[in-house]
Enzyme design. Structure first.
Site, short mmCIF file in Angstrom:
data_model
loop_
_atom_site.label_atom_id
_atom_site.label_comp_id
_atom_site.label_asym_id
_atom_site.label_seq_id
_atom_site.Cartn_x
_atom_site.Cartn_y
_atom_site.Cartn_z
CE LYS A 68 27.14 -136.11 62.11
NZ LYS A 68 28.24 -135.21 61.73
CD GLN A 96 25.14 -132.18 64.45
OE1 GLN A 96 25.44 -132.25 65.64
NE2 GLN A 96 26.04 -132.35 63.49
CG ASP A 120 19.63 -134.77 59.25
OD1 ASP A 120 20.12 -135.49 60.15
OD2 ASP A 120 20.33 -134.11 58.46
CG HIS A 155 24.65 -132.11 56.69
ND1 HIS A 155 25.02 -133.06 55.77
CD2 HIS A 155 25.75 -131.87 57.44
CE1 HIS A 155 26.30 -133.38 55.96
NE2 HIS A 155 26.76 -132.67 56.98
CB CYS A 188 28.23 -130.57 54.95
SG CYS A 188 29.79 -131.40 54.71
C1 LIG Z 1 22.47 -132.27 60.42
C2 LIG Z 1 23.32 -133.31 59.80
N1 LIG Z 1 22.79 -134.17 58.91
C3 LIG Z 1 23.51 -135.14 58.32
C4 LIG Z 1 24.83 -135.31 58.61
C5 LIG Z 1 25.58 -136.39 57.90
O1 LIG Z 1 26.03 -137.37 58.79
P1 LIG Z 1 27.04 -138.48 58.27
O2 LIG Z 1 28.21 -137.75 57.70
O3 LIG Z 1 27.39 -139.25 59.50
O4 LIG Z 1 26.33 -139.28 57.26
C6 LIG Z 1 25.43 -134.46 59.55
C7 LIG Z 1 26.83 -134.58 59.96
O5 LIG Z 1 27.77 -134.35 59.24
C8 LIG Z 1 24.66 -133.44 60.14
O6 LIG Z 1 25.20 -132.59 61.02
#
Ligand SMILES: Cc1ncc(COP(=O)(O)O)c(C=O)c1O
Ligand SMILES: Cc1ncc(COP(=O)(O)O)c(C=O)c1O
Lengths: 146, 415, 415, 146
Positions: free
Chosen positions: C233, C210, C207, C130, C373
């Site tokens: 989430k 998910q 990370d 991401h 993203c």
């Molecule tokens: C795999 C992954 N990493 C990071 C993020 C970033 O999360 P956040 O927007 O809550 O900071 C997301 C979600 O958008 C994600 O799906």
């Protein structure tokens, strides 16, 4: 309702205003500084040991009535005791102030701190000097309570 | 001096909106005098947060469906409200952060460390700052070799304005200052300070954590480049803050946080930033927080910030008189309520502030004790800690009376 | 394959807890299939947030009065719950941030840029990340001269594990990877990757945005050094995230944000940090957010993460079959639901994903379209955008049927 | 209820599948790129001008049915018009898609986009090519819509 009189007993107020052993020990062989960043309290505890025995103890610093009186009464309580005995006393003391006294009779005068158990936020104040003593005994220079 | 009835008229109605004010503490009705730390919330704000989660919770900006559209509309609507509240030229000048602290770090890293500052540059701050406006600049100092200077303070609690004459030099790139001290309540002449900064070619950063909630603030009138504040101190939810910057400054500033939302294009090893203000909003934002803050702004606007300020001024005046009757009471800061906010730091004889707060708590009165995240100021005042009472829209003269009575009780205990 | 009744039993009860699921969109009952972007919230969480603001709203840690004590107890209680949920050794290993994005930036700046990384060091990432796990490392690359490498992906959507053999060298200091792809759903072998990182003397950053919401995650079993995820989430409020790190790593890490709470001592020009985890929590934290997250953890624990995972696995299996019957449906990623989460990215003939999402919206169905993203992954897949449906505890096979019917409707419109 | 048929009219679908003037202009004297990062849409608009008159126009890129058909129909609508006329048309078009049509009759075929007004999120799609045209006329190289 929390009982203020039980917290601020005469003895406690007296020790906070006229702390005993409130001085450094020039010939200390153990020293530690304890801080409670929550309220800015800070004490230094000085120990002179003979083997495992605390032959002299002093403290300096500033803090609220509870922490200062606790420090003062602690110095009286542990003078002449061994490190192990002092730590045992701390355990009893901690049980007292957290409302779980197992052997209150072992505490003697320190029992006046039983009122602290109704003020959980003050437990740190009451035990700051004790934690600092422990740090000194274990030759840790400084501790901090958050 | 304010008569009690004069004040109570509005305040009674305001108080009805704050559910927490109905509760008791240790069997006594709560007197909440710690709004400088965090304010209480009206049900309008609480309901707005619940409503978001219950009715239209969705990710903003990227959702192509009804819920997401509603969420985006409300979130951007909140940005517009906040922009209007501080008289920004455009909503683009308002980025949401999690707190004043994040906003100030974003400036220190993004405009300073990663942006415009070079070794040897100088930053002029003050001894009166909150840790959140000290530590981020220490980072810049340590990592970039920038020099920090601090304007001093008079015994009354005023900035030594003459220090700026000598401290601002042609090496000065940033002048940063709190608009209102969270310890002394002193309201600093930020407009004048911004002018001096600009004359030297420096930018001006204003910590408005204690001003925006309590008085009318107009960023254009101040003429500052950046301004930071927190939602939780102005009736809003926790976890939401504001970074205001002029378009010019925001455009030349690097983002602190990299992630989703703040980029236009990402390739392996490189990225292009989104437009302002989005480039400063990396990650999923605190949508409920922003929307709740928008409602808090509505609420304050409903009262009128002039009224808020007048209310606090009257209350502070009343309190300074009522408290000075208490034996051993020593208040810090100015007597003149025109130049101070509704924050009163004090000591009481030689009773430790911690004991004061503890005893007041048993009386149902919530005040703060400690260094108030302003240790350099405590050193300047030469006290390890103070007690602090602070006021907001829901406080009353009766509560001040209860504080005074509480302090007498403290004296009794320590008699 | 899951029969409908088998699944519905629990889910019907779960759905009762989510107020938003009672609403309609464009006159149709809402089918929310965008939980990978942000999840919906059960009333337990919504109520916990309201309750905080209505009953015991106060600043944590520094308040010496009843409200503050209650707030601190609940806030620290939330930390303990989160620590337990991911099997951290101690609550000290859990710091609250605003999001996964902040957590990852905190690691990149605090452990990397300001901490342990030196010019010439290398970081091994993947093409599957991401943006929030790409961009922070670009900062380190640009500011520190660190080299980035990206492990590739097979056409099935699996990491090319053999890339690690060549990419991890003795210069590698960080290996970072997403535990579950937000586009393909691929569950990566993070335990194996952490092992390889450690063998080379590098740390492993996961990370888990998910994964933690959707499956049992045990940081000790993974053996990672850092792990990041977001509350929003996983049924929690917005504006709250988690930074997990082992005590050793957190102790050697510098704070990203300077400010209140995170310091022990501040003098003009210098400061000493507080203990972990507090040194990473500069500024007033999102108290309501953390407490709400604690309740979300309770809620998920109440269901059981094994059950959550099984539910999503069955739903995904059901969906992959049901959708493959739709003409022109092309799903990305693995067929084997044992190795993927409840996220399905797809295209439909040559209908643009944006049009798919728009038409489904009119049917009351919320899915996402775009690059999610993850532009580098889109480039790898050689598509400008995909449509994405993602599942959570409240989704049902009936909703999958509605999605399939919706896609047929899309085809009708474009026939 | 939002009307899908009104949004995806035959003409629109036809232009999205068979976009007109869908090519670059080798001899273009103005070019601009427009992006909608929301959905990844991206178009390049090419112009050949004679004084203020658009004598030829082409576009390339990718996007949803609405943005692509809008780009296609735009190219037809503005060919032969002056820059000022084209911008006037954009104003009318924008009024149409945002549901505030002042002079719908001036729009001719472009009136098929009236259904967009019921889908506020698609306004950006419908106007992306127009914004890009404007950028080209004003000699700005690139624009982005958030
Ligand atoms: C795999 C992954 N990493 C990071 C993020 C970033 O999360 P956040 O927007 O809550 O900071 C997301 C979600 O958008 C994600 O799906
Ligand atoms: C003057 C001032 N600046 C900054 C802050 C920091 O605000 P926050 O903790 O919301 O980041 C505060 C409040 O604590 C403050 O009073």
């Amino acid at each position: 309702m929390a009982d203020l009189k039980a917290l601020y007993q005469e003895v406690i107020l007296d020790h906070s205003k006229n702390p005993r052993n409130f001085h450094s020990l020039p010939d200390a062989d153990r020293t530690a500084v304890g801080r409670n960043p929550l309220c800015g309290d800070q004490f230094t505890v000085y120990l002179r040991m003979d083997g495992d025995t605390i032959v002299d103890i002093g403290f300096e610093g500033q803090g609220c009535a509870i922490s200062k009186s606790s420090a003062s009464m602690m110095t009286q309580a542990v003078k002449g005791k061994t490190g192990v005995e002092a730590e045992g006393l701390f355990d009893r003391f901690h049980e007292l102030v957290t409302g779980k006294p197992a052997e209150p009779e072992a505490l003697g005068k320190l029992a006046v701190f039983s009122g602290v158990s109704e003020f959980p936020i003050r437990v740190k104040c009451a035990s700051l000097a004790w934690h600092t003593l422990k740090a000194a005994l274990e030759a840790k220079g400084a501790i901090s309570m958050e | 001096m304010a008569t009690k009835t004069e004040l109570l008229m509005d305040v009674g109605k305001v108080r009805e909106d704050f559910p927490i004010l109905k509760r008791t503490v240790h069997g006594k009705p709560l007197v909440y005098l710690d709004s400088a730390a965090t304010s209480q919330k009206p049900r309008q704000v609480i309901d707005a947060v619940s409503d978001f989660f219950s009715r239209y919770n969705a990710n903003v900006h990227r959702a192509i469906y009804e819920l997401g559209e509603e969420a985006t509309r409300e979130y951007e609507g909140a940005r517009e409200k906040v922009a209007g509240f501080i008289h920004a030229r455009s909503p683009n000048e308002v980025a949401f952060t999690k707190s004043t602290t994040e906003s100030l770090n974003a400036i220190a890293y993004g405009w300073g460390l990663k942006g415009k500052l070079r070794e040897g540059d100088e930053i002029v701050s003050t001894v009166m700052e909150h840790h959140s406006n000290h530590v981020p600049w220490f980072f810049v100092q340590d990592l970039k070799g920038v020099k920090l200077k601090w304007v001093g303070m008079t015994d009354d609690g005023l900035l030594k304005m003459e220090d700026y004459d000598t401290m601002i030099t042609k090496r000065t790139k940033v002048v940063t200052v709190t608009q209102c001290s969270n310890v002394l309540g002193t309201i600093n002449p930020v407009q004048e300070i911004a002018k001096r900064a600009h004359e030297a070619g420096a930018i001006c950063v204003v910590d408005a954590a204690q001003s925006v909630p309590h008085m009318p603030v107009d960023v254009q009138k101040i003429g500052c480049d950046f301004l930071a504040f927190s939602g939780h101190k102005m009736l809003g939810p926790t976890g939401i803050g504001v970074l205001y910057g002029t378009e010019e400054r925001l455009n030349e500033m690097e983002p602190l946080m990299g992630g989703g939302e703040m980029v236009r294009e990402v390739h392996l090893g490189s990225a292009k930033w989104n437009d302002i203000p989005f480039k400063f909003e990396g990650g999923t934002p605190n949508m409920a927080g922003a929307i709740g803050l928008g409602v808090a702004v509505d609420y304050l606007d409903g009262i009128g910030m002039d009224r808020v300020r007048r209310h606090e001024k009257e209350l502070t005046k009343y309190a300074l008189e009522a408290l000075s009757d208490v034996k051993g009471f020593h208040g810090f800061g100015l007597d003149d309520v025109e130049r101070r906010g509704g924050v009163i730091s004090f000591t009481l004889g030689d009773v430790h502030p911690h004991d004061i707060a503890s005893i007041l708590d048993v009386e149902g009165i919530a005040i703060r004790s400690g260094h108030h995240c302003a240790q350099p100021l405590m050193e300047r005042l030469n006290v390890p800690a103070t007690a602090r009472a602070s006021f907001y829209v829901y406080n009353t003269p009766e509560e001040v009376d209860r504080l005074a009575a509480g302090l007498r009780k403290v004296l009794d205990v320590f008699a």
